[in-house]
Scaffold this motif. Sequence first.
Motif, PDB file in Angstrom:
ATOM      1  N   GLY A  75       0.750  -1.153  -0.181  1.00  0.00           N
ATOM      2  CA  GLY A  75       0.073   0.429  -0.155  1.00  0.00           C
ATOM      3  C   GLY A  75       0.508   1.449   0.578  1.00  0.00           C
ATOM      4  O   GLY A  75       0.193   1.913  -0.135  1.00  0.00           O
ATOM      5  N   MET A  76       2.014   1.066   0.542  1.00  0.00           N
ATOM      6  CA  MET A  76       2.767   2.448   0.277  1.00  0.00           C
ATOM      7  C   MET A  76       2.876   3.434  -1.555  1.00  0.00           C
ATOM      8  O   MET A  76       3.043   4.600  -1.230  1.00  0.00           O
ATOM      9  CB  MET A  76       4.206   2.100   0.767  1.00  0.00           C
ATOM     10  CG  MET A  76       4.249   1.715   1.805  1.00  0.00           C
ATOM     11  SD  MET A  76       3.973   2.628   3.220  1.00  0.00           S
ATOM     12  CE  MET A  76       5.225   4.022   2.763  1.00  0.00           C
ATOM     13  N   GLY A  77       2.621   2.346  -2.029  1.00  0.00           N
ATOM     14  CA  GLY A  77       2.898   2.607  -3.207  1.00  0.00           C
ATOM     15  C   GLY A  77       1.690   3.939  -3.495  1.00  0.00           C
ATOM     16  O   GLY A  77       1.186   5.239  -4.336  1.00  0.00           O
ATOM     17  N   TRP A  78       0.718   3.582  -3.133  1.00  0.00           N
ATOM     18  CA  TRP A  78      -0.863   4.582  -3.065  1.00  0.00           C
ATOM     19  C   TRP A  78      -0.948   5.784  -2.521  1.00  0.00           C
ATOM     20  O   TRP A  78      -1.140   7.425  -2.916  1.00  0.00           O
ATOM     21  CB  TRP A  78      -2.213   3.577  -2.415  1.00  0.00           C
ATOM     22  CG  TRP A  78      -2.412   2.861  -3.634  1.00  0.00           C
ATOM     23  CD1 TRP A  78      -2.582   0.931  -3.751  1.00  0.00           C
ATOM     24  CD2 TRP A  78      -3.596   3.168  -4.553  1.00  0.00           C
ATOM     25  NE1 TRP A  78      -2.941   0.837  -4.198  1.00  0.00           N
ATOM     26  CE2 TRP A  78      -3.337   1.793  -5.245  1.00  0.00           C
ATOM     27  CE3 TRP A  78      -3.808   4.178  -5.484  1.00  0.00           C
ATOM     28  CZ2 TRP A  78      -4.028   1.576  -6.245  1.00  0.00           C
ATOM     29  CZ3 TRP A  78      -4.832   3.648  -6.749  1.00  0.00           C
ATOM     30  CH2 TRP A  78      -4.857   2.770  -6.954  1.00  0.00           C
ATOM     31  N   ILE A  79       0.396   5.711  -1.339  1.00  0.00           N
ATOM     32  CA  ILE A  79       0.575   7.603  -0.611  1.00  0.00           C
ATOM     33  C   ILE A  79       1.693   7.732  -1.300  1.00  0.00           C
ATOM     34  O   ILE A  79       1.559   9.373  -1.020  1.00  0.00           O
ATOM     35  CB  ILE A  79       1.123   6.623   1.215  1.00  0.00           C
ATOM     36  CG1 ILE A  79       0.163   5.988   1.438  1.00  0.00           C
ATOM     37  CG2 ILE A  79       1.583   8.315   1.685  1.00  0.00           C
ATOM     38  CD1 ILE A  79       0.459   5.387   2.858  1.00  0.00           C
ATOM     39  N   LYS A  80       2.605   7.080  -1.522  1.00  0.00           N
ATOM     40  CA  LYS A  80       3.757   7.750  -2.404  1.00  0.00           C
ATOM     41  C   LYS A  80       3.420   8.593  -4.016  1.00  0.00           C
ATOM     42  O   LYS A  80       3.607   9.738  -4.615  1.00  0.00           O
ATOM     43  CB  LYS A  80       5.188   7.077  -2.768  1.00  0.00           C
ATOM     44  CG  LYS A  80       6.578   8.020  -3.574  1.00  0.00           C
ATOM     45  CD  LYS A  80       7.580   6.660  -3.290  1.00  0.00           C
ATOM     46  CE  LYS A  80       8.717   7.175  -3.851  1.00  0.00           C
ATOM     47  NZ  LYS A  80      10.082   6.627  -4.420  1.00  0.00           N
ATOM     48  N   ASP A  81       2.930   7.606  -4.739  1.00  0.00           N
ATOM     49  CA  ASP A  81       2.204   8.578  -5.991  1.00  0.00           C
ATOM     50  C   ASP A  81       0.927   7.591  -7.196  1.00  0.00           C
ATOM     51  O   ASP A  81       0.965   6.954  -7.280  1.00  0.00           O
ATOM     52  CB  ASP A  81       3.107   8.155  -7.202  1.00  0.00           C
ATOM     53  CG  ASP A  81       3.309   8.905  -8.467  1.00  0.00           C
ATOM     54  OD1 ASP A  81       2.263   9.192  -8.697  1.00  0.00           O
ATOM     55  OD2 ASP A  81       4.018   8.716  -9.407  1.00  0.00           O
TER      56      ASP A  81
ATOM     57  N   LYS B  88      -1.444   8.188  -8.668  1.00  0.00           N
ATOM     58  CA  LYS B  88      -1.584   8.281 -10.402  1.00  0.00           C
ATOM     59  C   LYS B  88      -1.159   7.078 -10.681  1.00  0.00           C
ATOM     60  O   LYS B  88      -1.688   5.796 -11.574  1.00  0.00           O
ATOM     61  CB  LYS B  88      -1.090   9.776 -10.800  1.00  0.00           C
ATOM     62  CG  LYS B  88      -1.327   9.936 -12.209  1.00  0.00           C
ATOM     63  CD  LYS B  88      -0.918  10.892 -12.939  1.00  0.00           C
ATOM     64  CE  LYS B  88      -1.739  10.617 -14.272  1.00  0.00           C
ATOM     65  NZ  LYS B  88      -0.973  12.410 -15.319  1.00  0.00           N
ATOM     66  N   ARG B  89       0.639   6.623 -10.251  1.00  0.00           N
ATOM     67  CA  ARG B  89       1.084   6.056 -10.492  1.00  0.00           C
ATOM     68  C   ARG B  89       0.467   4.306 -10.218  1.00  0.00           C
ATOM     69  O   ARG B  89       0.993   3.326 -11.257  1.00  0.00           O
ATOM     70  CB  ARG B  89       2.790   5.765 -10.556  1.00  0.00           C
ATOM     71  CG  ARG B  89       3.767   4.133 -11.092  1.00  0.00           C
ATOM     72  CD  ARG B  89       4.782   4.370 -10.148  1.00  0.00           C
ATOM     73  NE  ARG B  89       6.004   5.735 -10.584  1.00  0.00           N
ATOM     74  CZ  ARG B  89       6.816   5.447 -10.484  1.00  0.00           C
ATOM     75  NH1 ARG B  89       7.676   5.233  -9.771  1.00  0.00           N
ATOM     76  NH2 ARG B  89       7.795   6.790 -10.767  1.00  0.00           N
TER      77      ARG B  89
ATOM     78  N   LYS C 191      -2.264  -1.094 -11.105  1.00  0.00           N
ATOM     79  CA  LYS C 191      -2.695  -1.825 -10.779  1.00  0.00           C
ATOM     80  C   LYS C 191      -3.976  -1.883 -11.822  1.00  0.00           C
ATOM     81  O   LYS C 191      -4.159  -3.308 -12.065  1.00  0.00           O
ATOM     82  CB  LYS C 191      -4.676  -1.352 -10.231  1.00  0.00           C
ATOM     83  CG  LYS C 191      -5.315  -1.905  -9.554  1.00  0.00           C
ATOM     84  CD  LYS C 191      -4.874  -2.995  -8.432  1.00  0.00           C
ATOM     85  CE  LYS C 191      -6.197  -3.605  -7.644  1.00  0.00           C
ATOM     86  NZ  LYS C 191      -6.167  -3.681  -6.356  1.00  0.00           N
ATOM     87  N   VAL C 192      -4.553  -1.696 -12.950  1.00  0.00           N
ATOM     88  CA  VAL C 192      -4.683  -1.752 -14.081  1.00  0.00           C
ATOM     89  C   VAL C 192      -3.650  -2.018 -15.223  1.00  0.00           C
ATOM     90  O   VAL C 192      -4.720  -3.287 -15.511  1.00  0.00           O
ATOM     91  CB  VAL C 192      -5.497  -0.481 -14.730  1.00  0.00           C
ATOM     92  CG1 VAL C 192      -6.439  -0.228 -16.151  1.00  0.00           C
ATOM     93  CG2 VAL C 192      -6.315   0.571 -13.683  1.00  0.00           C
ATOM     94  N   TYR C 193      -2.961  -1.882 -15.435  1.00  0.00           N
ATOM     95  CA  TYR C 193      -1.854  -2.628 -15.716  1.00  0.00           C
ATOM     96  C   TYR C 193      -1.916  -3.853 -15.997  1.00  0.00           C
ATOM     97  O   TYR C 193      -1.719  -4.525 -16.581  1.00  0.00           O
ATOM     98  CB  TYR C 193      -0.279  -1.614 -16.109  1.00  0.00           C
ATOM     99  CG  TYR C 193       0.637  -2.315 -16.728  1.00  0.00           C
ATOM    100  CD1 TYR C 193       0.838  -2.169 -18.319  1.00  0.00           C
ATOM    101  CD2 TYR C 193       1.882  -3.112 -15.987  1.00  0.00           C
ATOM    102  CE1 TYR C 193       1.491  -2.474 -19.151  1.00  0.00           C
ATOM    103  CE2 TYR C 193       2.283  -3.784 -16.936  1.00  0.00           C
ATOM    104  CZ  TYR C 193       2.638  -4.322 -18.340  1.00  0.00           C
ATOM    105  OH  TYR C 193       3.717  -4.741 -19.290  1.00  0.00           O
ATOM    106  N   ASN C 194      -2.257  -4.213 -14.822  1.00  0.00           N
ATOM    107  CA  ASN C 194      -1.312  -5.486 -13.904  1.00  0.00           C
ATOM    108  C   ASN C 194      -2.424  -6.550 -14.503  1.00  0.00           C
ATOM    109  O   ASN C 194      -2.384  -8.580 -14.150  1.00  0.00           O
ATOM    110  CB  ASN C 194      -0.503  -5.176 -12.651  1.00  0.00           C
ATOM    111  CG  ASN C 194       1.049  -5.001 -12.587  1.00  0.00           C
ATOM    112  OD1 ASN C 194       1.642  -5.477 -13.542  1.00  0.00           O
ATOM    113  ND2 ASN C 194       1.190  -4.653 -11.359  1.00  0.00           N
TER     114      ASN C 194
END
Length: 66
Positions: free
Chosen positions: A38-44, A46-47, A52-55
Amino acid sequence: MKFGMRTPSLKKSISARTKGRATRAVKKALIPGYGKKGMGWIKDPKRAAYNKVYNKTSFSLWDLFK
């Protein structure tokens, strides 16, 4: 956005298993939040949303053999 099978790359695969693995291990030891869920949602956000969609919409060549 990619839909379907991802293009396999031997060079990137080897890089992820050698230098990439070592780099992640060092970062995980030094940075408290690195690699935590969940750290990606905090840091960026949009990315994180894009990834999530790409994978979910693409798959690897190796997924066909599972």
